[in-house]
Write a protein that holds these residues in place. Sequence first.
Motif, PDB file in Angstrom:
ATOM      1  N   ILE A  90       0.880  -1.160   0.000  1.00 51.25           N
ATOM      2  CA  ILE A  90       0.000   0.000   0.000  1.00 51.25           C
ATOM      3  C   ILE A  90       0.923   1.218   0.000  1.00 51.25           C
ATOM      4  O   ILE A  90       1.713   1.401   0.923  1.00 51.25           O
ATOM      5  N   LYS A  91       0.822   2.047  -1.035  1.00 53.87           N
ATOM      6  CA  LYS A  91       1.806   3.115  -1.222  1.00 53.87           C
ATOM      7  C   LYS A  91       1.144   4.361  -1.806  1.00 53.87           C
ATOM      8  O   LYS A  91       0.313   4.265  -2.701  1.00 53.87           O
ATOM      9  N   ASN A  92       1.536   5.516  -1.269  1.00 50.89           N
ATOM     10  CA  ASN A  92       1.084   6.808  -1.796  1.00 50.89           C
ATOM     11  C   ASN A  92      -0.440   6.935  -1.777  1.00 50.89           C
ATOM     12  O   ASN A  92      -1.066   7.236  -2.786  1.00 50.89           O
ATOM     13  N   VAL A  93      -1.041   6.698  -0.599  1.00 46.80           N
ATOM     14  CA  VAL A  93      -2.488   6.840  -0.439  1.00 46.80           C
ATOM     15  C   VAL A  93      -2.743   7.941   0.582  1.00 46.80           C
ATOM     16  O   VAL A  93      -2.192   7.927   1.677  1.00 46.80           O
ATOM     17  N   THR A  94      -3.588   8.897   0.221  1.00 47.53           N
ATOM     18  CA  THR A  94      -3.966   9.987   1.106  1.00 47.53           C
ATOM     19  C   THR A  94      -5.447   9.877   1.407  1.00 47.53           C
ATOM     20  O   THR A  94      -6.252   9.681   0.497  1.00 47.53           O
ATOM     21  N   VAL A  95      -5.817   9.972   2.691  1.00 53.23           N
ATOM     22  CA  VAL A  95      -7.224  10.041   3.080  1.00 53.23           C
ATOM     23  C   VAL A  95      -7.422  11.344   3.842  1.00 53.23           C
ATOM     24  O   VAL A  95      -6.540  11.788   4.569  1.00 53.23           O
ATOM     25  N   SER A  96      -8.589  11.949   3.653  1.00 49.61           N
ATOM     26  CA  SER A  96      -8.850  13.192   4.371  1.00 49.61           C
ATOM     27  C   SER A  96     -10.312  13.296   4.762  1.00 49.61           C
ATOM     28  O   SER A  96     -11.191  12.769   4.080  1.00 49.61           O
ATOM     29  N   ALA A  97     -10.538  13.956   5.899  1.00 50.64           N
ATOM     30  CA  ALA A  97     -11.876  14.267   6.408  1.00 50.64           C
ATOM     31  C   ALA A  97     -12.706  13.040   6.741  1.00 50.64           C
ATOM     32  O   ALA A  97     -13.902  12.997   6.482  1.00 50.64           O
ATOM     33  N   PHE A  98     -12.083  12.019   7.334  1.00 54.99           N
ATOM     34  CA  PHE A  98     -12.793  10.819   7.777  1.00 54.99           C
ATOM     35  C   PHE A  98     -12.762  10.729   9.297  1.00 54.99           C
ATOM     36  O   PHE A  98     -11.876  11.275   9.941  1.00 54.99           O
ATOM     37  N   GLU A  99     -13.714   9.996   9.864  1.00 48.11           N
ATOM     38  CA  GLU A  99     -13.657   9.696  11.293  1.00 48.11           C
ATOM     39  C   GLU A  99     -12.438   8.831  11.581  1.00 48.11           C
ATOM     40  O   GLU A  99     -11.712   9.051  12.530  1.00 48.11           O
ATOM     41  N   ARG A 100     -12.198   7.845  10.734  1.00 43.50           N
ATOM     42  CA  ARG A 100     -11.037   6.969  10.855  1.00 43.50           C
ATOM     43  C   ARG A 100     -10.377   6.911   9.477  1.00 43.50           C
ATOM     44  O   ARG A 100     -10.971   6.432   8.520  1.00 43.50           O
ATOM     45  N   GLY A 101      -9.138   7.383   9.372  1.00 39.91           N
ATOM     46  CA  GLY A 101      -8.463   7.449   8.086  1.00 39.91           C
ATOM     47  C   GLY A 101      -8.119   6.079   7.523  1.00 39.91           C
ATOM     48  O   GLY A 101      -8.619   5.678   6.482  1.00 39.91           O
ATOM     49  N   PHE A 102      -7.250   5.351   8.211  1.00 36.29           N
ATOM     50  CA  PHE A 102      -6.853   4.003   7.813  1.00 36.29           C
ATOM     51  C   PHE A 102      -7.152   3.060   8.965  1.00 36.29           C
ATOM     52  O   PHE A 102      -6.790   3.339  10.104  1.00 36.29           O
ATOM     53  N   ASN A 103      -7.803   1.933   8.683  1.00 31.60           N
ATOM     54  CA  ASN A 103      -8.013   0.881   9.662  1.00 31.60           C
ATOM     55  C   ASN A 103      -7.287  -0.335   9.110  1.00 31.60           C
ATOM     56  O   ASN A 103      -7.685  -0.879   8.078  1.00 31.60           O
ATOM     57  N   ILE A 104      -6.217  -0.759   9.786  1.00 35.04           N
ATOM     58  CA  ILE A 104      -5.298  -1.728   9.193  1.00 35.04           C
ATOM     59  C   ILE A 104      -5.236  -3.036   9.984  1.00 35.04           C
ATOM     60  O   ILE A 104      -4.985  -3.035  11.179  1.00 35.04           O
ATOM     61  N   PHE A 105      -5.484  -4.136   9.277  1.00 32.57           N
ATOM     62  CA  PHE A 105      -5.197  -5.480   9.761  1.00 32.57           C
ATOM     63  C   PHE A 105      -4.394  -6.132   8.642  1.00 32.57           C
ATOM     64  O   PHE A 105      -4.943  -6.531   7.612  1.00 32.57           O
ATOM     65  N   ALA A 106      -3.079  -6.182   8.803  1.00 33.59           N
ATOM     66  CA  ALA A 106      -2.204  -6.684   7.749  1.00 33.59           C
ATOM     67  C   ALA A 106      -1.028  -7.422   8.365  1.00 33.59           C
ATOM     68  O   ALA A 106      -0.682  -7.220   9.524  1.00 33.59           O
ATOM     69  N   PHE A 107      -0.413  -8.264   7.560  1.00 36.14           N
ATOM     70  CA  PHE A 107       0.812  -8.936   7.983  1.00 36.14           C
ATOM     71  C   PHE A 107       1.683  -9.185   6.765  1.00 36.14           C
ATOM     72  O   PHE A 107       1.196  -9.275   5.645  1.00 36.14           O
TER      73      PHE A 107
END
Length: 167
Positions: A90-107
């Motif tokens: 996951i590369k070069n991703v921008t999120v804006s104006a969210f309650e939760r920007g990124f929610n991550i479960f990864a390995f």
Amino acid sequence: ALLAADAQGFTIRVVGIFYFTATVDLGLGTSNVRTQILGVEDTNVDGNTSAFYFSGTPGIRIYSGAKVHDIEIRNIGTGFIIDNVHAGSIKNVTVSAFERGFNIFAFQSALENLISYQCTTGIEFNDECTSLTVKNCWAREGTTGFLVGPLVTYATFLNCAVDDCDV
């Protein structure tokens, strides 16, 4: 946008700005089909090259060995849900104006240049996360910048920052 599919998975190439009223759920459960969302690299960083705008719904949900590069996601709810991703990029991703920007479960994945802007919680790592490389990620102008669960293991954070957040 162009959708291409084969036995290995599918690719969405994004050029322009797209508006949605429902979640873009690219979840294929626990399968190993590779999902790719590839935008156009935003060389002048104005956020207007490849973008998804959402109205009243969570943003994008991906699973498995996903590759997501060069996109922006805007609006409310949860911007980007990385759910059970392994061997992902996951590369070069921008999120804006969210309650939760990124929610991550990864390995066994690489997360690079994730930017959360004006999100209540910028970047959240769930307890199941392990074996991650998190590089050059930035949370700014939110309430909580990074939220890392106490059971996250073997995660390396390089050059990550929080600016103008309460926590």
